[in-house]
Design a protein around this motif. Structure first.
Motif, short mmCIF file in Angstrom:
data_model
loop_
_atom_site.label_atom_id
_atom_site.label_comp_id
_atom_site.label_asym_id
_atom_site.label_seq_id
_atom_site.Cartn_x
_atom_site.Cartn_y
_atom_site.Cartn_z
N TYR A 78 48.84 34.14 43.35
CA TYR A 78 47.70 34.63 44.11
C TYR A 78 47.62 36.15 44.04
CZ TYR A 78 44.36 35.25 47.90
OH TYR A 78 43.26 35.60 48.62
N ILE A 79 48.76 36.81 44.20
CA ILE A 79 48.80 38.28 44.15
C ILE A 79 48.41 38.77 42.75
CG2 ILE A 79 50.33 40.29 44.26
CD1 ILE A 79 51.78 38.79 46.57
N LYS A 80 48.88 38.09 41.71
CA LYS A 80 48.50 38.48 40.35
C LYS A 80 47.00 38.33 40.15
CE LYS A 80 52.87 37.50 38.05
NZ LYS A 80 53.58 36.63 37.10
N ASN A 81 46.44 37.22 40.66
CA ASN A 81 45.00 37.01 40.55
C ASN A 81 44.25 38.10 41.31
OD1 ASN A 81 45.15 34.69 38.98
ND2 ASN A 81 45.20 33.34 40.75
N TRP A 82 44.74 38.43 42.50
CA TRP A 82 44.12 39.46 43.35
C TRP A 82 44.11 40.79 42.59
CZ3 TRP A 82 41.94 39.09 48.21
CH2 TRP A 82 41.78 40.26 48.93
N GLU A 83 45.24 41.15 42.00
CA GLU A 83 45.34 42.42 41.27
C GLU A 83 44.47 42.41 40.02
OE1 GLU A 83 46.75 45.27 42.26
OE2 GLU A 83 47.20 44.26 44.13
N ALA A 84 44.37 41.27 39.34
CA ALA A 84 43.53 41.17 38.15
C ALA A 84 42.06 41.33 38.52
CB ALA A 84 43.76 39.83 37.45
N LEU A 85 41.64 40.72 39.62
CA LEU A 85 40.26 40.89 40.08
C LEU A 85 40.00 42.33 40.47
CD1 LEU A 85 39.56 37.69 42.19
CD2 LEU A 85 38.41 38.40 40.10
N LYS A 86 40.96 42.95 41.12
CA LYS A 86 40.81 44.35 41.51
C LYS A 86 40.61 45.22 40.28
CE LYS A 86 42.95 48.06 44.17
NZ LYS A 86 44.10 48.46 44.97
N ALA A 87 41.41 45.00 39.25
CA ALA A 87 41.30 45.78 38.03
C ALA A 87 39.95 45.54 37.35
CB ALA A 87 42.44 45.44 37.07
N SER A 88 39.47 44.31 37.37
CA SER A 88 38.18 43.98 36.77
C SER A 88 37.03 44.67 37.49
CB SER A 88 37.96 42.47 36.78
OG SER A 88 38.94 41.82 36.01
N ILE A 89 37.06 44.62 38.82
CA ILE A 89 36.02 45.27 39.60
C ILE A 89 36.06 46.78 39.40
CG2 ILE A 89 35.13 45.71 41.92
CD1 ILE A 89 36.33 42.93 42.68
N GLN A 90 37.26 47.36 39.37
CA GLN A 90 37.39 48.80 39.16
C GLN A 90 36.84 49.20 37.80
OE1 GLN A 90 38.59 51.12 41.62
NE2 GLN A 90 37.38 52.33 40.19
N ALA A 91 37.10 48.39 36.77
CA ALA A 91 36.58 48.68 35.44
C ALA A 91 35.04 48.68 35.45
CB ALA A 91 37.11 47.67 34.44
N ALA A 92 34.46 47.73 36.18
CA ALA A 92 33.00 47.68 36.28
C ALA A 92 32.45 48.91 36.99
CB ALA A 92 32.57 46.39 36.99
N LEU A 93 33.11 49.31 38.07
CA LEU A 93 32.68 50.50 38.80
C LEU A 93 32.78 51.75 37.92
CD1 LEU A 93 34.28 49.92 42.31
CD2 LEU A 93 31.85 49.83 41.74
N ASP A 94 33.87 51.84 37.18
CA ASP A 94 34.07 53.00 36.29
C ASP A 94 33.00 53.04 35.21
OD1 ASP A 94 36.30 53.61 37.80
OD2 ASP A 94 37.73 52.86 36.32
N ALA A 95 32.64 51.88 34.67
CA ALA A 95 31.64 51.81 33.60
C ALA A 95 30.25 52.16 34.12
CB ALA A 95 31.64 50.42 32.97
N ALA A 96 30.03 51.92 35.41
CA ALA A 96 28.70 52.17 36.00
C ALA A 96 28.44 53.64 36.27
CB ALA A 96 28.56 51.36 37.27
N GLU A 97 29.46 54.46 36.20
CA GLU A 97 29.30 55.89 36.51
C GLU A 97 28.60 56.62 35.40
OE1 GLU A 97 33.04 57.64 37.57
OE2 GLU A 97 33.11 56.54 39.43
#
Length: 52
Positions: A33-52
């Motif tokens: 669950y923690i690995k999934n949580w961290e993977a989702l966090k990294a995915s969302i962060q990548a999307a935010l970074d790309a949107a800048e």
């Protein structure tokens, strides 16, 4: 738009991942669950970074 992933964003993403079957509902151990949580966090962060 936030520059960092918020807890609310991550919780919503995890909820949707469970609803869509991307993450198994209740069938995962804490470490997975923690690995999934961290993977989702990294995915969302990548999307935010790309949107800048």
């Amino acid at each position: 738009m936030p520059k960092e992933v918020t807890h609310e964003m991550l919780a919503a993403a995890m909820k949707k991942a469970v609803e869509t079957g991307l993450v198994a509902k209740g069938a995962v151990d804490t470490e997975t669950y923690i690995k999934n949580w961290e993977a989702l966090k990294a995915s969302i962060q990548a999307a935010l970074d790309a949107a800048e």
